[in-house]
Design a protein around this motif. Structure first.
Motif, mmCIF file in Angstrom:
data_model
loop_
_atom_site.group_PDB
_atom_site.id
_atom_site.type_symbol
_atom_site.label_atom_id
_atom_site.label_comp_id
_atom_site.label_asym_id
_atom_site.label_seq_id
_atom_site.Cartn_x
_atom_site.Cartn_y
_atom_site.Cartn_z
ATOM 1 N N UNK A 139 36.227 58.487 46.768
ATOM 2 C CA UNK A 139 35.653 57.492 45.857
ATOM 3 C C UNK A 139 34.512 56.745 46.557
ATOM 4 N N UNK A 140 34.747 56.351 47.797
ATOM 5 C CA UNK A 140 33.729 55.631 48.558
ATOM 6 C C UNK A 140 32.513 56.521 48.817
ATOM 7 N N UNK A 141 32.739 57.776 49.110
ATOM 8 C CA UNK A 141 31.645 58.717 49.334
ATOM 9 C C UNK A 141 30.809 58.885 48.072
ATOM 10 N N UNK A 142 31.476 58.988 46.918
ATOM 11 C CA UNK A 142 30.743 59.099 45.645
ATOM 12 C C UNK A 142 29.904 57.857 45.400
ATOM 13 N N UNK A 143 30.423 56.689 45.759
ATOM 14 C CA UNK A 143 29.648 55.448 45.589
ATOM 15 C C UNK A 143 28.353 55.499 46.385
ATOM 16 N N UNK A 144 28.448 55.896 47.627
ATOM 17 C CA UNK A 144 27.258 55.973 48.464
ATOM 18 C C UNK A 144 26.259 56.948 47.840
ATOM 19 N N UNK A 145 26.746 58.086 47.357
ATOM 20 C CA UNK A 145 25.881 59.077 46.722
ATOM 21 C C UNK A 145 25.249 58.516 45.450
ATOM 22 N N UNK A 146 26.052 57.840 44.615
ATOM 23 C CA UNK A 146 25.546 57.257 43.365
ATOM 24 C C UNK A 146 24.451 56.231 43.620
ATOM 25 N N UNK A 147 24.605 55.451 44.660
ATOM 26 C CA UNK A 147 23.651 54.378 44.916
ATOM 27 C C UNK A 147 22.364 54.871 45.571
ATOM 28 N N UNK A 148 22.269 56.163 45.838
ATOM 29 C CA UNK A 148 21.022 56.737 46.335
ATOM 30 C C UNK A 148 20.079 57.083 45.185
ATOM 31 N N UNK A 149 20.596 57.093 43.956
ATOM 32 C CA UNK A 149 19.812 57.547 42.807
ATOM 33 C C UNK A 149 18.880 56.466 42.278
ATOM 34 N N UNK A 150 19.351 55.244 42.199
ATOM 35 C CA UNK A 150 18.562 54.144 41.637
ATOM 36 C C UNK A 150 18.202 53.129 42.713
ATOM 37 N N UNK A 151 17.073 52.456 42.549
ATOM 38 C CA UNK A 151 16.712 51.405 43.512
ATOM 39 C C UNK A 151 17.790 50.313 43.548
ATOM 40 N N UNK A 152 17.989 49.784 44.728
ATOM 41 C CA UNK A 152 18.956 48.718 44.943
ATOM 42 C C UNK A 152 18.189 47.396 45.078
ATOM 43 N N UNK A 153 18.497 46.448 44.206
ATOM 44 C CA UNK A 153 17.819 45.157 44.214
ATOM 45 C C UNK A 153 18.627 44.189 45.078
ATOM 46 N N UNK A 154 17.982 43.609 46.048
ATOM 47 C CA UNK A 154 18.664 42.729 46.996
ATOM 48 C C UNK A 154 18.899 41.340 46.405
ATOM 49 N N UNK A 155 19.786 40.626 47.037
ATOM 50 C CA UNK A 155 19.994 39.217 46.729
ATOM 51 C C UNK A 155 19.100 38.462 47.710
ATOM 52 N N UNK A 156 17.905 38.114 47.247
ATOM 53 C CA UNK A 156 16.891 37.537 48.113
ATOM 54 C C UNK A 156 16.802 36.021 47.912
ATOM 55 N N UNK A 157 15.888 35.342 48.606
ATOM 56 C CA UNK A 157 15.767 33.889 48.448
ATOM 57 C C UNK A 157 15.504 33.455 46.998
ATOM 58 N N UNK A 158 14.753 34.249 46.229
ATOM 59 C CA UNK A 158 14.524 33.910 44.822
ATOM 60 C C UNK A 158 15.814 33.929 44.026
ATOM 61 N N UNK A 159 16.660 34.922 44.279
ATOM 62 C CA UNK A 159 17.964 34.994 43.608
ATOM 63 C C UNK A 159 18.852 33.835 44.056
ATOM 64 N N UNK A 160 18.762 33.468 45.333
ATOM 65 C CA UNK A 160 19.558 32.341 45.844
ATOM 66 C C UNK A 160 19.161 31.043 45.145
ATOM 67 N N UNK A 161 17.863 30.866 44.930
ATOM 68 C CA UNK A 161 17.399 29.662 44.229
ATOM 69 C C UNK A 161 17.884 29.666 42.778
ATOM 70 N N UNK A 162 17.818 30.820 42.119
ATOM 71 C CA UNK A 162 18.294 30.919 40.737
ATOM 72 C C UNK A 162 19.797 30.663 40.672
ATOM 73 N N UNK A 163 20.545 31.184 41.645
ATOM 74 C CA UNK A 163 21.994 30.940 41.685
ATOM 75 C C UNK A 163 22.282 29.458 41.877
ATOM 76 N N UNK A 164 21.521 28.821 42.731
ATOM 77 C CA UNK A 164 21.699 27.387 42.949
ATOM 78 C C UNK A 164 21.501 26.616 41.642
#
Length: 142
Positions: A69-94
């Motif tokens: 299951x974990x291996x499939x997750x790693x494979x699945x997440x190679x297909x689409x771009x991964x959006x990080x939780x960056x300072x802009x997201x931190x400000x929006x969360x705040x």
């Protein structure tokens, strides 16, 4: 990138079965793959799920299945771009936290990423995400 897949929409794609999958994949086929992304929060949620499965393994077969299951997750997440939780997201969360919106921790983080990047969040979870002013939501499973 225009669309952020919530964990529920990604899970539907991973199962590759059912009417929800048919509706979602048909709709996505009208857009280039580059229009879609997933968040690091969704990766976190799914990795926690596989981690829990592995920790609860009662047999060697369960352990093998958990790591597959974990291996499939790693494979699945190679297909689409991964959006990080960056300072802009931190400000929006705040800002969301200051508004005291009743929203799950992971949903709030996904909403913050969507808000900060002005992405359309694809989700069936309108009940919770609709509480977030300015967040654009769509459900492509219907």
């Amino acid at each position: 990138m225009k669309y952020l897949l919530d964990t529920d929409h990604l899970s539907i794609l991973q199962r590759q079965a059912g009417q929800d999958y048919t509706n979602l994949s048909s709709r996505m086929a009208h857009y280039p793959l580059s229009d879609f992304a997933v968040s690091i929060v969704t990766f976190h949620e799914q990795m926690l799920g596989s981690h829990t499965y592995i920790n609860r393994a009662r047999s060697l077969d369960d352990l093998v299945n958990g790591y597959e299951l974990m291996t499939r997750l790693v494979r699945d997440f190679k297909v689409l771009p991964l959006v990080s939780f960056d300072p802009g997201a931190a400000m929006a969360l705040n800002q969301l936290q200051l508004q005291r919106i009743q929203l799950g921790k992971m949903d709030a983080r996904i909403a913050a990423i969507g808000l900060s990047r002005e992405l359309v969040v694809l989700t069936r979870n309108h009940r919770d995400f609709v509480k977030v002013a300015g967040l654009i939501l769509e459900d492509w499973t219907v």
